[in-house]
Each structure stands twice: as structure tokens, then as C-alpha cells.
Design a protein around this motif. Structure first.
Motif, PDB file in Angstrom:
ATOM      1  N   THR A 142       0.832  -1.198   0.000  1.00 20.06           N
ATOM      2  CA  THR A 142       0.000   0.000   0.000  1.00 20.06           C
ATOM      3  C   THR A 142       0.869   1.251   0.000  1.00 20.06           C
ATOM      4  OG1 THR A 142      -1.736  -1.198   1.162  1.00 20.06           O
ATOM      5  CG2 THR A 142      -1.881   1.204   1.174  1.00 20.06           C
TER       6      THR A 142
ATOM      7  N   TYR B 268       0.853   4.140  -3.144  1.00 16.95           N
ATOM      8  CA  TYR B 268       0.556   5.567  -2.992  1.00 16.95           C
ATOM      9  C   TYR B 268       1.826   6.413  -2.907  1.00 16.95           C
ATOM     10  CZ  TYR B 268      -4.186   4.081  -2.800  1.00 16.95           C
ATOM     11  OH  TYR B 268      -5.388   3.522  -3.150  1.00 16.95           O
TER      12      TYR B 268
ATOM     13  N   THR C 186       3.498  10.409   6.483  1.00 18.81           N
ATOM     14  CA  THR C 186       2.745  10.994   5.376  1.00 18.81           C
ATOM     15  C   THR C 186       1.277  10.811   5.724  1.00 18.81           C
ATOM     16  OG1 THR C 186       4.419  10.655   3.664  1.00 18.81           O
ATOM     17  CG2 THR C 186       2.138  10.809   2.925  1.00 18.81           C
TER      18      THR C 186
ATOM     19  N   THR D 144      -2.470  11.125   4.283  1.00 19.31           N
ATOM     20  CA  THR D 144      -3.203  11.226   3.022  1.00 19.31           C
ATOM     21  C   THR D 144      -4.693  11.128   3.300  1.00 19.31           C
ATOM     22  OG1 THR D 144      -1.352  10.216   1.837  1.00 19.31           O
ATOM     23  CG2 THR D 144      -3.469  10.242   0.709  1.00 19.31           C
TER      24      THR D 144
ATOM     25  N   PHE E  93      -8.396  10.382   1.901  1.00 18.18           N
ATOM     26  CA  PHE E  93      -9.107   9.641   0.860  1.00 18.18           C
ATOM     27  C   PHE E  93     -10.582   9.996   0.926  1.00 18.18           C
ATOM     28  CE2 PHE E  93      -5.255   7.291   1.345  1.00 18.18           C
ATOM     29  CZ  PHE E  93      -4.999   6.732   0.108  1.00 18.18           C
TER      30      PHE E  93
ATOM     31  N   GLU F 179     -10.566   7.689  -3.474  1.00 12.99           N
ATOM     32  CA  GLU F 179      -9.442   8.329  -4.160  1.00 12.99           C
ATOM     33  C   GLU F 179      -8.652   9.205  -3.194  1.00 12.99           C
ATOM     34  OE1 GLU F 179      -8.527   7.967  -7.386  1.00 12.99           O
ATOM     35  OE2 GLU F 179     -10.142   6.508  -7.632  1.00 12.99           O
ATOM     36  N   PRO F 180      -7.311   9.228  -3.346  1.00 12.28           N
ATOM     37  CA  PRO F 180      -6.534  10.165  -2.536  1.00 12.28           C
ATOM     38  C   PRO F 180      -6.784  11.590  -3.041  1.00 12.28           C
ATOM     39  CG  PRO F 180      -5.106   8.986  -4.077  1.00 12.28           C
ATOM     40  CD  PRO F 180      -6.488   8.418  -4.229  1.00 12.28           C
TER      41      PRO F 180
ATOM     42  N   ASN G 202      -5.694  14.552  -1.062  1.00 13.73           N
ATOM     43  CA  ASN G 202      -4.688  15.490  -0.577  1.00 13.73           C
ATOM     44  C   ASN G 202      -3.713  14.722   0.303  1.00 13.73           C
ATOM     45  OD1 ASN G 202      -3.362  17.893  -0.169  1.00 13.73           O
ATOM     46  ND2 ASN G 202      -5.132  18.985   0.652  1.00 13.73           N
ATOM     47  N   SER G 203      -2.467  15.201   0.341  1.00 14.53           N
ATOM     48  CA  SER G 203      -1.453  14.511   1.116  1.00 14.53           C
ATOM     49  C   SER G 203      -0.470  15.530   1.664  1.00 14.53           C
ATOM     50  CB  SER G 203      -0.727  13.512   0.208  1.00 14.53           C
ATOM     51  OG  SER G 203      -0.007  12.592   0.977  1.00 14.53           O
TER      52      SER G 203
END
Length: 107
Positions: free
Chosen positions: A66, A70, A77, A79, A81, A85-86, A88-89
């Protein structure tokens, strides 16, 4: 570490991608000092915003698929979802206010 739910390569799809809530994934590692600073903040935020956002943790050493999928290059990090869908991170330890603003950007 805190009380946020752990997810794995095996549970990522059901726990994160298929969630009807916005999900914040904390990509972390046991050896990461900044991760340990972020964790209690995320526990507090989960207590305050848990009705609007799901906060989970993924250990990148135990779940490399995983993390690789990503493109997690550094930890922590975080992130967000939404709808599988991701969206913003952000990498690195941030103060609580910045984390709340980051989460609210996706709500």
C-alpha cells in the motif's frame, strides 16, 4: 501508539477505499520519531471529529504494498481519501491546527 484503527495491505480496500466517510491515513513506521509526535494529535482529532472523518494508521514496514502504491517516500505521510481516491497529502509532523485545517479541506 494511540487508539486510531490500524489498517493493513489486506484491509486497506475495505477500511479506506470503500469507506463512506473521508478517511485520513497516517502512513507511519515504528522507527519514525516525528510519527510519535503526530500520533497523539491524531488521537485528539479523532475524538473531536470522529463523526466526520475516519482516522487510520498504516505501518509502512509491515504493509509495503500500500505504501508503494501511494508513493509514500517519507513518514509520517498523511493522506486524505474521499470516495476511494486520494485527494490530498502532506508529509512531516504538523501542529494540531494545521492537521485540522488539512482534514477540513476534504470535508
Amino acid at each position: 501508539m494511540g487508539a486510531n484503527q490500524a489498517v493493513t495491505d489486506a484491509t486497506f480496500t475495505s477500511d479506506v477505499l470503500q469507506s463512506d466517510k473521508v478517511v485520513l491515513v497516517d502512513f507511519w513506521a515504528e522507527w519514525c520519531a516525528p510519527c510519535k509526535k503526530v500520533d497523539p494529535l491524531l488521537v485528539e482529532i479523532a475524538a473531536e471529529m470522529g463523526d466526520r472523518v475516519k482516522i487510520v494508521k498504516l505501518n509502512i514496514d509491515e504493509n509495503p504494498e500500500t505504501a508503494r502504491a501511494y508513493r509514500v517516500m517519507s513518514v509520517p505521510t498523511l493522506t486524505l481519501f474521499k470516495g476511494g481516491e486520494p485527494v490530498n497529502s502532506v508529509a512531516g509532523a504538523k501542529p494540531k491546527g494545521a492537521l485540522v485545517n488539512f482534514i477540513e479541506s476534504a470535508l
